[in-house]
Design an enzyme around this catalytic site. Structure first.
Site, PDB file in Angstrom:
ATOM      1  N   GLY A  11      39.291  17.005  26.418  1.00  0.00           N
ATOM      2  CA  GLY A  11      39.045  15.578  26.568  1.00  0.00           C
ATOM      3  C   GLY A  11      39.272  14.846  25.259  1.00  0.00           C
ATOM      4  O   GLY A  11      38.933  15.354  24.190  1.00  0.00           O
ATOM      5  N   ARG A  72      44.499  20.000  29.256  1.00  0.00           N
ATOM      6  CA  ARG A  72      43.796  21.273  29.433  1.00  0.00           C
ATOM      7  C   ARG A  72      44.823  22.278  29.926  1.00  0.00           C
ATOM      8  O   ARG A  72      45.609  21.987  30.821  1.00  0.00           O
ATOM      9  CB  ARG A  72      42.647  21.117  30.423  1.00  0.00           C
ATOM     10  N   ASP A 103      34.341  22.720  22.884  1.00  0.00           N
ATOM     11  CA  ASP A 103      34.074  24.159  22.819  1.00  0.00           C
ATOM     12  C   ASP A 103      35.225  24.999  23.357  1.00  0.00           C
ATOM     13  O   ASP A 103      35.562  26.039  22.782  1.00  0.00           O
ATOM     14  CB  ASP A 103      32.765  24.503  23.532  1.00  0.00           C
ATOM     15  N   THR A 125      34.774  15.648  20.380  1.00  0.00           N
ATOM     16  CA  THR A 125      34.211  15.452  21.712  1.00  0.00           C
ATOM     17  C   THR A 125      33.118  14.403  21.645  1.00  0.00           C
ATOM     18  O   THR A 125      32.317  14.402  20.693  1.00  0.00           O
ATOM     19  CB  THR A 125      33.633  16.757  22.294  1.00  0.00           C
ATOM     20  N   ASP A 127      30.608  14.288  23.552  1.00  0.00           N
ATOM     21  CA  ASP A 127      29.377  14.826  24.133  1.00  0.00           C
ATOM     22  C   ASP A 127      28.324  15.237  23.103  1.00  0.00           C
ATOM     23  O   ASP A 127      27.151  15.358  23.442  1.00  0.00           O
ATOM     24  CB  ASP A 127      29.686  16.029  25.022  1.00  0.00           C
ATOM     25  N   ASP A 129      27.827  18.123  21.949  1.00  0.00           N
ATOM     26  CA  ASP A 129      27.212  19.303  22.553  1.00  0.00           C
ATOM     27  C   ASP A 129      27.470  20.596  21.781  1.00  0.00           C
ATOM     28  O   ASP A 129      27.209  21.685  22.293  1.00  0.00           O
ATOM     29  CB  ASP A 129      27.695  19.467  23.998  1.00  0.00           C
ATOM     30  N   ARG A 171      28.152  15.905  29.985  1.00  0.00           N
ATOM     31  CA  ARG A 171      28.059  17.216  30.651  1.00  0.00           C
ATOM     32  C   ARG A 171      26.597  17.670  30.706  1.00  0.00           C
ATOM     33  O   ARG A 171      25.770  16.998  31.287  1.00  0.00           O
ATOM     34  CB  ARG A 171      28.969  18.238  29.962  1.00  0.00           C
TER      35      ARG A 171
END
Length: 320
Positions: A11, A72, A103, A125, A127, A129, A171
């Site tokens: 992303g 992707r 990741d 990212t 996120d 995360d 997510r």
């Protein structure tokens, strides 16, 4: 080392272009040739590669998305696809690669390093995360995008006397919801990491209404145990308060990166080039306590992300 490559994968996130710019210009400054690999690992397999000049990255630091585009790649996960990627690397004489992504992208970088290609990963990212770094590239811009949306929604919500659920990305990580909700003065913040009580959410809404409050904002992380529509239905049934839903979606990934993300991406991109020049491989660049640092990629990916519970507790105190 004479020639390195840079790619963006997975992303997109605001600040990726600033990171690309830093890799290219730091590389050229240090006497390296730099090539851009388009469309991530998919472009690597297909040889979609071009040499980058200083002018190639002019006027991009303020732009969202990624000039190298992204994708992707399921093919890269296969033995056949991976071998094609290694052949392309050899054909183009690429001696090191900087990978910018989340990741999954870092896992791909580690696999390249294990195959003998020195590879450095940058956390691109929204996120936030990845546990090994305090902040990922794009996170700050995303929460500011959400914050702007909250302000707009609050205006119309006040006019109609409604409650509004704002669903954000992340997510299984609730950081976007947590940070944007705290900064935006949300009445309730629902994240995947913490159990929530619908009755507690309803109680806050009723208490606010009883003291004359004309609006209520509920921030919901997409990975939470219940979706927006189920929560809205329960609230309306239990309180009689009208609820509207706003799912921000990919608007959170776009837009001009904040100053923080531009500076962070620039620092990380330059650090990645330094690591390659030093002969390092399989390193993930991050930031800890305002210091740019690096970890072994496998070590970085094995770290468990923990939500800031003190910050979450503060949101409950301030939203009474």
């Amino acid at each position: 080392m004479k020639k390195i490559g840079v790619l963006t994968s997975g992303g997109d996130s605001p600040g990726m272009n600033a990171a690309i710019r830093a890799v290219v210009r730091a590389g050229i400054y240090n006497g390296l040739k730099v090539v851009g690999i388009k469309r991530g690992y998919e472009g690597l397999i297909n040889g979609d590669i071009e040499e980058m000049k200083l002018s190639s990255v002019a006027d991009i630091i303020h732009r969202g998305g990624t000039m190298l585009r992204t994708a992707r790649s399921e093919a890269f996960k296969t033995e056949e696809g991976f071998k094609k990627a290694l052949n392309v690397i050899k054909i183009f004489g690429i001696e090191g690669i900087v990978v910018i992504g989340g990741d999954g992208s870092l896992k791909g970088a580690e696999r390249l390093s294990q195959a003998g290609i020195p590879t450095i990963g940058l956390p691109g990212t929204i996120d936030n995360d990845l546990a090994y770094t305090d902040y990922t590239i794009g996170f700050d811009t995303a929460i500011n995008t959400v914050l702007h949306a909250i302000s707009n929604i609050r205006d119309t919500s006040t006019s109609h006397g409604r409650a509004n659920i704002v669903e954000v990305m992340g997510r299984h990580c609730g950081d976007i919801a947590l940070y944007a909700g705290l900064a935006g003065g949300a009445e309730s913040i629902i994240v995947p990491e913490e159990e929530f009580s619908i009755d507690e959410v309803c109680k806050r809404l009723i208490q606010g209404k009883n003291r004359g409050k004309l609006h209520s904002i509920i921030i919901l992380a997409e990975g939470a145990s219940k979706n927006s529509y189920a929560i809205a239905k329960e609230i309306e049934e239990k309180t009689g308060i009208e609820v509207r839903i706003t799912i921000l979606g990919h608007i959170q990934r776009g837009g001009s990166p904040t100053a923080f993300d531009r500076i962070l991406a620039s620092q990380m991109g330059s650090k990645a080039v330094d690591l390659l020049i030093q002969g390092k491989k399989s390193r993930a660049v991050g930031i800890k306590g305002n210091e740019i640092c690096d970890f072994d990629i496998l070590e970085a990916l094995s770290m468990k992300k923990k939500m800031n519970k003190d910050l979450y507790a503060l949101t409950k105190i301030l939203s009474i």
